[in-house]
Design a protein around this motif. Structure first.
Motif, PDB file in Angstrom:
ATOM      1  N   VAL A  66       1.758  12.971  -6.082  1.00 35.51           N
ATOM      2  CA  VAL A  66       1.593  11.900  -5.095  1.00 35.51           C
ATOM      3  C   VAL A  66       0.522  12.213  -4.054  1.00 35.51           C
ATOM      4  O   VAL A  66      -0.180  11.314  -3.584  1.00 35.51           O
ATOM      5  CB  VAL A  66       2.935  11.575  -4.392  1.00 35.51           C
ATOM      6  CG1 VAL A  66       3.877  10.869  -5.348  1.00 35.51           C
ATOM      7  CG2 VAL A  66       3.588  12.822  -3.802  1.00 35.51           C
ATOM      8  N   ARG A  67       0.365  13.466  -3.706  1.00 39.45           N
ATOM      9  CA  ARG A  67      -0.665  13.805  -2.718  1.00 39.45           C
ATOM     10  C   ARG A  67      -2.062  13.622  -3.306  1.00 39.45           C
ATOM     11  O   ARG A  67      -2.984  13.172  -2.620  1.00 39.45           O
ATOM     12  CB  ARG A  67      -0.454  15.227  -2.201  1.00 39.45           C
ATOM     13  CG  ARG A  67       0.784  15.350  -1.315  1.00 39.45           C
ATOM     14  CD  ARG A  67       1.003  16.762  -0.814  1.00 39.45           C
ATOM     15  NE  ARG A  67       2.223  16.855  -0.036  1.00 39.45           N
ATOM     16  CZ  ARG A  67       2.282  16.823   1.292  1.00 39.45           C
ATOM     17  NH1 ARG A  67       1.170  16.707   1.999  1.00 39.45           N
ATOM     18  NH2 ARG A  67       3.428  16.919   1.930  1.00 39.45           N
ATOM     19  N   ALA A  70      -2.675   9.866  -3.428  1.00 39.30           N
ATOM     20  CA  ALA A  70      -2.997   9.375  -2.089  1.00 39.30           C
ATOM     21  C   ALA A  70      -4.465   9.667  -1.761  1.00 39.30           C
ATOM     22  O   ALA A  70      -5.178   8.818  -1.204  1.00 39.30           O
ATOM     23  CB  ALA A  70      -2.084  10.016  -1.050  1.00 39.30           C
ATOM     24  N   LEU A  75      -6.067   7.208   1.006  1.00 39.71           N
ATOM     25  CA  LEU A  75      -5.010   6.984   1.982  1.00 39.71           C
ATOM     26  C   LEU A  75      -4.863   8.231   2.830  1.00 39.71           C
ATOM     27  O   LEU A  75      -4.811   9.352   2.306  1.00 39.71           O
ATOM     28  CB  LEU A  75      -3.688   6.662   1.275  1.00 39.71           C
ATOM     29  CG  LEU A  75      -3.658   5.350   0.486  1.00 39.71           C
ATOM     30  CD1 LEU A  75      -2.393   5.257  -0.354  1.00 39.71           C
ATOM     31  CD2 LEU A  75      -3.759   4.157   1.430  1.00 39.71           C
ATOM     32  N   TYR A  94       3.561   2.633   6.578  1.00 41.49           N
ATOM     33  CA  TYR A  94       2.208   2.425   6.059  1.00 41.49           C
ATOM     34  C   TYR A  94       1.539   1.385   6.944  1.00 41.49           C
ATOM     35  O   TYR A  94       2.093   0.307   7.184  1.00 41.49           O
ATOM     36  CB  TYR A  94       2.248   1.915   4.613  1.00 41.49           C
ATOM     37  CG  TYR A  94       0.936   1.293   4.167  1.00 41.49           C
ATOM     38  CD1 TYR A  94      -0.187   2.088   3.948  1.00 41.49           C
ATOM     39  CD2 TYR A  94       0.815  -0.083   4.004  1.00 41.49           C
ATOM     40  CE1 TYR A  94      -1.400   1.524   3.572  1.00 41.49           C
ATOM     41  CE2 TYR A  94      -0.381  -0.653   3.617  1.00 41.49           C
ATOM     42  CZ  TYR A  94      -1.489   0.153   3.397  1.00 41.49           C
ATOM     43  OH  TYR A  94      -2.698  -0.398   3.027  1.00 41.49           O
ATOM     44  N   ASP A  98      -5.198   2.030   5.435  1.00 43.15           N
ATOM     45  CA  ASP A  98      -5.220   3.338   4.768  1.00 43.15           C
ATOM     46  C   ASP A  98      -4.391   4.418   5.456  1.00 43.15           C
ATOM     47  O   ASP A  98      -4.573   5.604   5.184  1.00 43.15           O
ATOM     48  CB  ASP A  98      -6.660   3.838   4.645  1.00 43.15           C
ATOM     49  CG  ASP A  98      -7.369   3.988   5.985  1.00 43.15           C
ATOM     50  OD1 ASP A  98      -6.712   3.821   7.035  1.00 43.15           O
ATOM     51  OD2 ASP A  98      -8.578   4.269   5.985  1.00 43.15           O
ATOM     52  N   ILE A 100      -0.862   6.374   6.346  1.00 41.62           N
ATOM     53  CA  ILE A 100       0.547   6.644   6.054  1.00 41.62           C
ATOM     54  C   ILE A 100       1.038   7.697   7.039  1.00 41.62           C
ATOM     55  O   ILE A 100       0.407   8.742   7.209  1.00 41.62           O
ATOM     56  CB  ILE A 100       0.749   7.154   4.614  1.00 41.62           C
ATOM     57  CG1 ILE A 100       0.440   6.041   3.613  1.00 41.62           C
ATOM     58  CG2 ILE A 100       2.185   7.664   4.410  1.00 41.62           C
ATOM     59  CD1 ILE A 100       0.487   6.505   2.164  1.00 41.62           C
ATOM     60  N   GLU A 138       5.440   4.977   0.201  1.00 47.60           N
ATOM     61  CA  GLU A 138       4.427   4.398   1.084  1.00 47.60           C
ATOM     62  C   GLU A 138       3.113   4.150   0.350  1.00 47.60           C
ATOM     63  O   GLU A 138       2.398   3.191   0.650  1.00 47.60           O
ATOM     64  CB  GLU A 138       4.206   5.300   2.299  1.00 47.60           C
ATOM     65  CG  GLU A 138       5.442   5.520   3.165  1.00 47.60           C
ATOM     66  CD  GLU A 138       6.075   4.228   3.642  1.00 47.60           C
ATOM     67  OE1 GLU A 138       5.338   3.248   3.909  1.00 47.60           O
ATOM     68  OE2 GLU A 138       7.319   4.187   3.757  1.00 47.60           O
ATOM     69  N   ILE A 139       2.794   4.983  -0.624  1.00 53.98           N
ATOM     70  CA  ILE A 139       1.587   4.757  -1.429  1.00 53.98           C
ATOM     71  C   ILE A 139       1.665   3.393  -2.095  1.00 53.98           C
ATOM     72  O   ILE A 139       0.664   2.667  -2.180  1.00 53.98           O
ATOM     73  CB  ILE A 139       1.407   5.869  -2.481  1.00 53.98           C
ATOM     74  CG1 ILE A 139       0.967   7.176  -1.813  1.00 53.98           C
ATOM     75  CG2 ILE A 139       0.372   5.457  -3.536  1.00 53.98           C
ATOM     76  CD1 ILE A 139       0.934   8.361  -2.763  1.00 53.98           C
ATOM     77  N   THR A 184       7.889   5.258  -6.789  1.00 51.61           N
ATOM     78  CA  THR A 184       8.015   6.679  -6.440  1.00 51.61           C
ATOM     79  C   THR A 184       8.998   7.388  -7.356  1.00 51.61           C
ATOM     80  O   THR A 184       8.836   8.581  -7.654  1.00 51.61           O
ATOM     81  CB  THR A 184       8.406   6.852  -4.959  1.00 51.61           C
ATOM     82  OG1 THR A 184       8.177   8.214  -4.588  1.00 51.61           O
ATOM     83  CG2 THR A 184       9.849   6.468  -4.669  1.00 51.61           C
TER      84      THR A 184
END
Length: 225
Positions: A66-67, A70, A75, A94, A98, A100, A138-139, A184
């Protein structure tokens, strides 16, 4: 009688996706405007949408991290301490286009609580895993903005009112939340619904209110609500 965290988590881990979705609908301002059968159809589509876009991100960027995703989506992640909104603790947000923000304190407290009270669940609810689950959620909201013209959670709308030929339609917040949870869950390969974190994170701040939410969820799951 007050329930222990472990008992609550054991029960919540058995709640299915449809029940979590119907619980989310029960708290939606548009809940009474949508027939139960239609809600169930919408929930299925929202979950499918979240899974579809998670797989799309994995395919497009070659990772389920996920990182990394992002970063690929440009983001910006900011980690902060707990933030209060009225009497509620804000866990994450969010902000278009862009930004989070994730609150570190609730995540740390939740992970420590599990270690202290329910060590059998430590593998499921480690600090890093909780953080990644929240980030994935949140992504999805960022992904919704980028694909707003085509993504189901934005294109599905209901008619609020019509007057003299004018019509006012609204998106449905619950579908966005259900899509984000499925997104997620798919990215982080979770065996449980991320909705459970709403209760776990809140428990360390207000166990009585967390138990009320728990009972509401079980009520929906058993068909009582």
């Amino acid at each position: 009688m007050k329930r222990k965290l472990g008992e609550m988590m054991d029960d919540l881990l058995r709640v299915d996706d449809e029940a979590w979705g119907m619980y989310a609908f029960s708290r939606d301002i548009l809940n009474r405007r949508i027939p139960p059968v239609t809600k169930i159809e919408m929930l299925g589509r929202a979950r499918a949408c979240g899974i579809e876009y998670a797989r799309r991100m994995i395919r497009d960027y070659g990772t389920s991290d996920v990182r990394e995703i992002a970063g690929k989506l440009n983001l910006k992640l900011e980690l902060r301490s707990a933030s209060m909104t009225g009497k509620r603790v804000l866990f994450a947000s969010y902000t278009p286009p862009d930004k989070i923000e994730i609150m570190e304190e609730p995540v740390l407290r939740a992970a420590e609580l599990v270690r202290a009270e329910q060590p059998a669940l430590v593998e499921l609810f480690q600090q890093a895993g909780i953080m990644n689950t929240i980030l994935g959620h949140e992504i999805f909201h960022g992904v919704e903005d980028r694909y707003a013209q085509e993504i189901y959670t934005r294109t599905e709308r209901i008619l609020l009112w019509k007057l003299l030929g004018l019509k006012n339609y609204s998106t449905i917040r619950t579908l966005s939340e259900v899509g984000a949870m499925a997104f997620t869950q798919e990215l982080n390969r979770l065996s449980y619904s991320p909705f459970i974190l709403d209760i776990l994170l809140y428990y360390s701040y207000d166990s009585a209110s967390a138990e009320i939410i728990y009972r509401d969820v079980l009520g929906v799951s058993s068909g009582k609500v």
